[in-house]
Design an enzyme around this catalytic site. Structure first.
Site, PDB file in Angstrom:
ATOM      1  N   HIS A  22     -36.614  61.036  -1.299  1.00 52.17           N
ATOM      2  CA  HIS A  22     -36.101  62.319  -1.811  1.00 52.17           C
ATOM      3  C   HIS A  22     -34.573  62.340  -1.821  1.00 52.17           C
ATOM      4  O   HIS A  22     -33.959  63.397  -1.702  1.00 52.17           O
ATOM      5  CB  HIS A  22     -36.669  63.509  -1.008  1.00 52.17           C
ATOM      6  N   THR A  23     -33.985  61.194  -1.946  1.00 55.68           N
ATOM      7  CA  THR A  23     -32.527  61.109  -2.053  1.00 55.68           C
ATOM      8  C   THR A  23     -32.089  60.837  -3.491  1.00 55.68           C
ATOM      9  O   THR A  23     -30.957  61.126  -3.853  1.00 55.68           O
ATOM     10  CB  THR A  23     -31.983  59.969  -1.164  1.00 55.68           C
ATOM     11  N   SER A  79     -47.636  54.769  -9.969  1.00 56.92           N
ATOM     12  CA  SER A  79     -48.362  54.319 -11.157  1.00 56.92           C
ATOM     13  C   SER A  79     -47.801  55.024 -12.397  1.00 56.92           C
ATOM     14  O   SER A  79     -47.789  54.450 -13.485  1.00 56.92           O
ATOM     15  CB  SER A  79     -49.855  54.604 -11.014  1.00 56.92           C
ATOM     16  N   SER A  80     -47.290  56.249 -12.221  1.00 54.34           N
ATOM     17  CA  SER A  80     -46.785  56.965 -13.408  1.00 54.34           C
ATOM     18  C   SER A  80     -45.568  56.267 -14.000  1.00 54.34           C
ATOM     19  O   SER A  80     -45.495  56.053 -15.211  1.00 54.34           O
ATOM     20  CB  SER A  80     -46.480  58.426 -13.083  1.00 54.34           C
ATOM     21  N   ASP A 139     -38.021  55.291  -9.381  1.00 53.62           N
ATOM     22  CA  ASP A 139     -39.253  54.567  -9.705  1.00 53.62           C
ATOM     23  C   ASP A 139     -39.119  53.790 -11.014  1.00 53.62           C
ATOM     24  O   ASP A 139     -39.536  52.638 -11.113  1.00 53.62           O
ATOM     25  CB  ASP A 139     -40.434  55.545  -9.811  1.00 53.62           C
TER      26      ASP A 139
HETATM   27  C1  GLA Z   1     -41.321  60.282  -6.454  1.00 57.50           C
HETATM   28  C2  GLA Z   1     -40.267  60.391  -7.547  1.00 57.50           C
HETATM   29  C3  GLA Z   1     -38.998  59.629  -7.173  1.00 57.50           C
HETATM   30  C4  GLA Z   1     -38.509  59.991  -5.772  1.00 57.50           C
HETATM   31  C5  GLA Z   1     -39.658  59.971  -4.782  1.00 57.50           C
HETATM   32  C6  GLA Z   1     -39.244  60.518  -3.428  1.00 57.50           C
HETATM   33  O1  GLA Z   1     -41.769  58.967  -6.345  1.00 57.50           O
HETATM   34  O2  GLA Z   1     -40.763  59.887  -8.764  1.00 57.50           O
HETATM   35  O3  GLA Z   1     -38.003  59.864  -8.142  1.00 57.50           O
HETATM   36  O4  GLA Z   1     -37.848  61.227  -5.783  1.00 57.50           O
HETATM   37  O5  GLA Z   1     -40.779  60.718  -5.216  1.00 57.50           O
HETATM   38  O6  GLA Z   1     -38.289  59.708  -2.856  1.00 57.50           O
END
Ligand code: GLA
Length: 408
Positions: free
Chosen positions: A47-48, A138-139, A183
Site C-alpha cells: 500500500h505504498t 492475476s488481474s 503489479d
Molecule cells: C494491489 C494493487 C497494488 C498495490 C497492492 C498493495 O495489489 O494492485 O497496486 O497497491 O494492492 O500494496
C-alpha cells in the site's frame, strides 16, 4: 522440489501452453502468438505504491498463458480457458460486462483506443495457474499480458513502460479499482532470480539478486477471496489523500505521503482524525522499512530483512487494518517455526496469501505448522506454494517448449 521449480530450470509451461494453443486452434483455426504473463510476489512495501513510495516485488513462476491472433473485421473475441466462457465485443467500443472477467481484457482495448492505437479484430484464449484473489495479481497479469500481446500482433510500437501505464489505467478506469503501478510494472519488468525496488514516483528501478540455495519464498494461501478488497482499497486511498490534504496546510505543495517524515506527521497528530492518522503513520513507516530492507539485502542480512517483514505485517494488521483473521493466523503460525525469517500478508489484503522468507531446511516444518494451525482454527487447509522468481511477460519460444516437452 519438482525439476521445473529449481532456480534456472525452464518453467513448466509445456502442458498448459499446449492446452491453450490447442483450444485456440480448435476455436479459431489459426496459429496464435503465445505469451506468458507472470503473477507476482511483493517482499515488502505494501500500500505504498499509490502513495508514490517504494515497493520490492518480483515476478514468479505462476502465470497466465495467452494465445492471440488478429482476425478480419472489428470484433474482439476473448475466451477464458478455465471457465470455458467466451465474450465478444467491438474493439472500437468495448462496453463494460456484468461478468467481471471480460472487463480486465476490454479495459486494455479501451485504453489502446484512447491512446490512438489502431487495432482490428482479434481472438484470444487465456488461462493459467495464478490463483484468483490470492494477492498474486492475476488481474495485472491479464491486463499487462494482453497489452503486450496486442502490441506485438498489431505492431503498435509501444515501449514497455507505456504498456505498464496502459494496463494500470485499464484497471483504474474500466475495472474501477484505483490500484497503484506496482503489479503492472513488475509484470513487464520482472527478471529471473531478482527482486525489483521501484520508486513509484520517478519510476526509477533497481534489481537485487534474490536467489539463494538456502532460502525459499513460501506463500500460504488462506483461500479467502478478497471481497472487501476492492471497496476498502479505494477507501484507504481516500484516507491517505485526506492525510496529505491536512498536512499540506502546513507544507504548501505537499504531494503525497512519500514526502512526509515521521516527525512532521507526529507534530500534527492532534489535528488528525485518529483513523486517518493510523493509516498515514503506517505508510510513512512502511516506506522507511523498504529502504532499510534494501540496505539489508545489500549486506545479505536476511535476518534483519525478515524482521522488517514482520514489522510490515504488524502495521498492516493494526494501523492500516487490511489484514483478516485467516492471514493473522498464518503469520502467527509461521512466527512459531524456527528458520522462518519473516512473514507478512501480501497484496491488497482481506484474504489471499501470506509471504514467508524461510530457510530451506525449515520449509517442511512451516508447511506442517501452517496446515495444522489453520485446520485447528478454521476447519480447512490453506494451500502452500513455493515461489521461484522469473522473468516478466514475454513471448513463449517454441524451440524451448518442444525441448521441455521431449524431456518429459
Ligand atoms: C494491489 C494493487 C497494488 C498495490 C497492492 C498493495 O495489489 O494492485 O497496486 O497497491 O494492492 O500494496
Amino acid at each position: 522440489m519438482p525439476e521445473s521449480n529449481k532456480p534456472g530450470a525452464p518453467p513448466d509451461e509445456g502442458g498448459p501452453v499446449r492446452r491453450i494453443q490447442s483450444r485456440f486452434k480448435a476455436l479459431f483455426q489459426d496459429e496464435p502468438l503465445l505469451v506468458r504473463s507472470p503473477g507476482r510476489v511483493n517482499l515488502i512495501g505494501e500500500h505504498t505504491d499509490y502513495n508514490e513510495g517504494f515497493v520490492l516485488p518480483a515476478a514468479v513462476d505462476k502465470s497466465i498463458i495467452f494465445a492471440v491472433a488478429p482476425r478480419k473485421g472489428s470484433v474482439g473475441t476473448v475466451h477464458a480457458f478455465d471457465l470455458g466462457q467466451s465474450h465478444e465485443f467491438e474493439v472500437s467500443q468495448p462496453v463494460r460486462s456484468d461478468k467481471s472477467w471480460p472487463n480486465y481484457l476490454m479495459g486494455v482495448v479501451d485504453q489502446l483506443g484512447k491512446a490512438g492505437a489502431k487495432i482490428g479484430g482479434f481472438a484470444c484464449v487465456f488461462g493459467g495457474d495464478i490463483p484468483i484473489g490470492s494477492g498474486m495479481s492475476s488481474s495485472a497479469a491479464i491486463e499487462a499480458g494482453l497489452a503486450f500481446a496486442l502490441n506485438r500482433i498489431f505492431g503498435l510500437g509501444l515501449d514497455p513502460l507505456a504498456l505498464v501505464k496502459l494496463a494500470q489505467k485499464a484497471e483504474n478506469e474500466f475495472v474501477g479499482v484505483r490500484c497503484g503501478i506496482m503489479d503492472q510494472f513488475i509484470n513487464i519488468f520482472g527478471r529471473p532470480e531478482s527482486v525489483l525496488k521501484l520508486d513509484c514516483r520517478s519510476l526509477d528501478y533497481q534489481y537485487f539478486p534474490f536467489e539463494r540455495s538456502d532460502l525459499r519464498i513460501v506463500l500460504c494461501d488462506t483461500l479467502v477471496k478478497r471481497e472487501l478488497a476492492a471497496s476498502e482499497y479505494n477507501v484507504r486511498r481516500g484516507q491517505c489523500e485526506a492525510g496529505v490534504k491536512l498536512l499540506s496546510k502546513h507544507v504548501p505543495g505537499l504531494r503525497s505521503l512519500r514526502d512526509v517524515p515521521l516527525e512532521l506527521l507526529e507534530s500534527h497528530r492532534s489535528e488528525f482524525d485518529p483513523v486517518i492518522y493510523k493509516r498515514c503513520d503506517y505508510v510513512v513507516r512502511e516506506n522507511s522499512r523498504v529502504e532499510a530492507a534494501c540496505s539489508d539485502l545489500k549486506k545479505s542480512d536476511f535476518i534483519a530483512f525478515g524482521r522488517r517483514m514482520n514489522g510490515s505485517h504488524a502495521g498492516l494488521r493494526d494501523d492500516y487494518q487490511v489484514s483478516c483473521r485467516e492471514l493473522d493466523a498464518l503469520v502467527d503460525a509461521a512466527g512459531e517455526v524456527p528458520g522462518v525469517l519473516g512473514a507478512r500478508m501480501m497484496g491488497a489484503g482481506f484474504g489471499g496469501c501470506t509471504i514467508n522468507l524461510v530457510e530451506e531446511t525449515a520449509v517442511g516444518a512451516l508447511k506442517e505448522r501452517a496446515v495444522r494451525s489453520y485446520k485447528d482454527i478454521f476447519g480447512r487447509e490453506p494451500k502452500i506454494y513455493i515461489s521461484s522468481l522469473r522473468s516478466g511477460t514475454d513471448i513463449i519460444k517454441f524451440e524451448w517448449e518442444e525441448e521441455s516437452c521431449s524431456q518429459r
